[in-house]
Design a protein around this motif. Structure first.
Motif, PDB file in Angstrom:
ATOM      1  N   VAL A 241     -12.399  -4.989   1.613  1.00 56.78           N
ATOM      2  CA  VAL A 241     -12.085  -4.185   0.430  1.00 56.78           C
ATOM      3  C   VAL A 241     -13.318  -4.187  -0.462  1.00 56.78           C
ATOM      4  CG1 VAL A 241     -10.521  -3.848  -1.506  1.00 56.78           C
ATOM      5  CG2 VAL A 241      -9.673  -4.924   0.577  1.00 56.78           C
TER       6      VAL A 241
ATOM      7  N   CYS B 199     -13.325  -6.598  -3.369  1.00 55.09           N
ATOM      8  CA  CYS B 199     -13.128  -8.023  -3.068  1.00 55.09           C
ATOM      9  C   CYS B 199     -14.229  -8.866  -3.703  1.00 55.09           C
ATOM     10  CB  CYS B 199     -13.220  -8.257  -1.554  1.00 55.09           C
ATOM     11  SG  CYS B 199     -11.673  -8.102  -0.663  1.00 55.09           S
TER      12      CYS B 199
ATOM     13  N   GLU C  16       0.828  -1.207   0.000  1.00 62.89           N
ATOM     14  CA  GLU C  16       0.000   0.000   0.000  1.00 62.89           C
ATOM     15  C   GLU C  16       0.862   1.256   0.000  1.00 62.89           C
ATOM     16  OE1 GLU C  16      -3.410   2.343   2.616  1.00 62.89           O
ATOM     17  OE2 GLU C  16      -3.056   0.230   2.997  1.00 62.89           O
TER      18      GLU C  16
ATOM     19  N   ASN D   7      -6.668  -7.840   3.153  1.00 66.62           N
ATOM     20  CA  ASN D   7      -7.162  -6.955   4.204  1.00 66.62           C
ATOM     21  C   ASN D   7      -8.344  -7.587   4.947  1.00 66.62           C
ATOM     22  OD1 ASN D   7      -6.921  -4.614   5.732  1.00 66.62           O
ATOM     23  ND2 ASN D   7      -8.318  -3.452   4.449  1.00 66.62           N
TER      24      ASN D   7
ATOM     25  N   ASN E 211      -9.866   1.318   5.393  1.00 72.42           N
ATOM     26  CA  ASN E 211      -9.258   0.078   4.895  1.00 72.42           C
ATOM     27  C   ASN E 211      -8.020   0.304   4.025  1.00 72.42           C
ATOM     28  OD1 ASN E 211     -10.850   1.155   2.855  1.00 72.42           O
ATOM     29  ND2 ASN E 211     -11.643  -0.810   2.161  1.00 72.42           N
ATOM     30  N   TYR E 212      -7.941   1.458   3.363  1.00 69.94           N
ATOM     31  CA  TYR E 212      -6.720   1.848   2.651  1.00 69.94           C
ATOM     32  C   TYR E 212      -6.381   3.275   3.086  1.00 69.94           C
ATOM     33  CZ  TYR E 212      -6.343  -2.316  -0.149  1.00 69.94           C
ATOM     34  OH  TYR E 212      -6.159  -3.625  -0.539  1.00 69.94           O
TER      35      TYR E 212
END
Length: 483
Positions: free
Chosen positions: A284, A287, A105, A280, A154-155
């Motif tokens: 995501v 996903c 990331e 993760n 999440n990011y």
């Protein structure tokens, strides 16, 4: 430069500050449930100061040549790589992301700033033919103004780049609010902005809950509100933005289907699906959230997918950097996944593997496969956001398309097949912003990440993502033919 890793202050108008009332909230490590640090909780006064600074700065920033603005992006990219290990550790601590994914990331974040710096001399306007002999029509591309960016957890690092890089490259200024579940990356990132002497007010970072997010969307000083988050969060922001007819850019939820055709390479399909399901810890938006496998190969697929999911290890990535998956982000997220699995069982689905809360401390859930899943079940309709893979079956491609499109979401999708006709029919009839063929579900910086239906409005990445941050002025220029 030396990062001060225990400095958790907001960054407003080029200054590191606490909340004006000194209020804070706790930042929790999801792997342990323990408090990491206290975070400033912005007030409406803090937000107003940030928006005022961004408004003032934008009047000058928009006149800085784009090539000069790009130099700041290059410097940011270089500093991110210089401090790659520190930022990756923060991600693992705040989010529970495994080491390799956290480093990935950070590297992608640096690359994103560099990629958009490369657009400095490439975005352009147009000259349009006129119906008049003495007229030229010119289309100018201009910055929108002040961009309010609301980040997900999440990011937490990559989404800084996605909101900031194209915005400031095109002459906008930014007020950024990281998620209250993962604020530290943004707060430490501010030190990079200070190091490169980015002009005051060009990027402002403050922390808070949804109240601050809604106040951002309500402000007449905001020219676009960009949020990555849940559908309810997006709906709330969109409703608030309507007051001033503020432009919105929304990346919301997903319920990505993966179709496994009868000629698929099962080993490839299983690996790609598992990789895009447990990344993760399944948290995501793009996903794989549901799988439809052709009935002719379902038994072989079940055996392989169960084996692969059982092999995924989990734990605290800072205690063991070899684990394949970390925790869920909060206890409420864990409780939600547990409830969804129990509901699926009550509705008639079968647990093939997993299905339980993890044995470790923290918010862990076992990698899980659920079969006999039908489209009217909650687990096939609503986002799981956890390492749980529901699987259904189909007989024909038309049936697979009907099942895949039977959703309120339309962010990503995938198909595994070696049949070009099947592939093309699926691509042309799938109601989603992205289709992945024979690979994991993850986008490229130069692509365009955009959802259909309730998955969002607008998009990000590539040339089309850059244009989200630009407004258009058309100039009709008449001149004297006899001059």
């Amino acid at each position: 430069m030396n990062l001060v890793l225990d400095q958790f202050k907001m960054y407003i108008d080029g200054e590191f500050v606490d909340a004006s009332n000194n209020d804070t909230f706790d930042n929790i490590n999801p792997s342990t449930g323990q408090v990491i640090n206290a975070v400033p909780k912005a007030t409406e006064e803090d937000l107003e100061r940030a928006l005022t600074a961004a408004t003032r700065a934008q009047k000058e920033w928009k006149h800085v040549p784009s090539s000069e603005r790009a130099e700041y992006l290059f410097k940011i990219s270089d500093l991110i790589i210089e401090h790659k290990e520190e930022f990756a550790k923060i991600i693992s601590q705040e989010v529970g992301k495994v080491t390799a994914q956290a480093i990935g990331e950070v590297e992608a974040t640096a690359e994103y700033f560099k990629y958009y710096a490369g657009w400095a001399r490439k975005y352009e306007g147009e000259i349009i033919p006129s119906d008049r002999p003495n007229e030229n029509i010119l289309i100018f591309k201009k910055p929108l103004g002040v961009i309010a960016g609301i980040l997900p957890w999440n990011y937490p690092f990559f989404l800084i780049a996605r909101k900031v890089a194209p915005a400031i490259l095109t002459g906008n200024t930014v007020v950024l609010k990281p998620s209250s579940s993962s604020p530290n990356n943004a707060l430490i990132f501010a030190q990079l902005l200070d190091e490169i002497k980015l002009p005051k007010g060009v990027v402002n970072i403050l922390c808070g809950d949804r109240t601050i997010g809604n106040q951002m969307a309500l402000s007449p000083k905001v020219d676009m509100i960009s949020i990555t988050g849940s559908v309810p969060a997006g709906q709330s922001v969109m409703e608030a933005a309507a007051k001033n007819i503020t432009k919105v850019n929304l990346e919301l939820g997903g319920k990505a289907p993966s179709i496994v055709w009868k000629d698929a390479d099962l080993d490839l399909a299983v690996k790609a699906i598992v990789d895009s399901r447990v990344i993760n810890s399944g948290q995501v938006c793009n996903c794989t959230e549901r799988v439809y496998v052709h009935e002719d190969i379902k038994d072989a697929f079940y055996e392989k997918i169960a084996t692969a999911m059982k092999a995924v290890t989990y734990g605290d990535p800072l205690a063991d950097d070899s684990v394949g998956m970390g925790p869920l982000i909060t206890k409420s997220s864990l409780d939600s996944v547990i409830e969804k699995v129990e509901t699926a069982k009550k509705e008639g689905a079968t647990i093939l593997t997993g299905g339980n809360k993890g044995s470790s401390d923290g918010y862990f859930f076992e990698p899980t496969v659920i079969v006999d899943a039908k489209n009217d079940m909650d687990i096939m309709k609503n986002e799981i956001f956890g390492p749980v893979l529901p699987v259904g079956t189909f007989k024909t491609l038309d049936e697979a398309l009907e099942l895949a499109n039977d959703s309120d979401f339309g962010l990503t999708s995938a198909i595994f097949t070696n049949n070009t006709n099947v592939m093309m029919k699926f691509i042309n009839n799938m109601d989603a912003g992205e289709v992945y063929v024979n690979r994991e579900s993850f986008e490229a910086i130069q692509g365009y990440h955009a959802g259909w239906k309730k998955s969002g409005i607008g998009g990000a990445d590539g040339r089309h993502g850059l244009e989200e941050f630009l407004a258009t002025t058309v100039a009709y220029i008449d001149y004297d033919l006899n001059a």
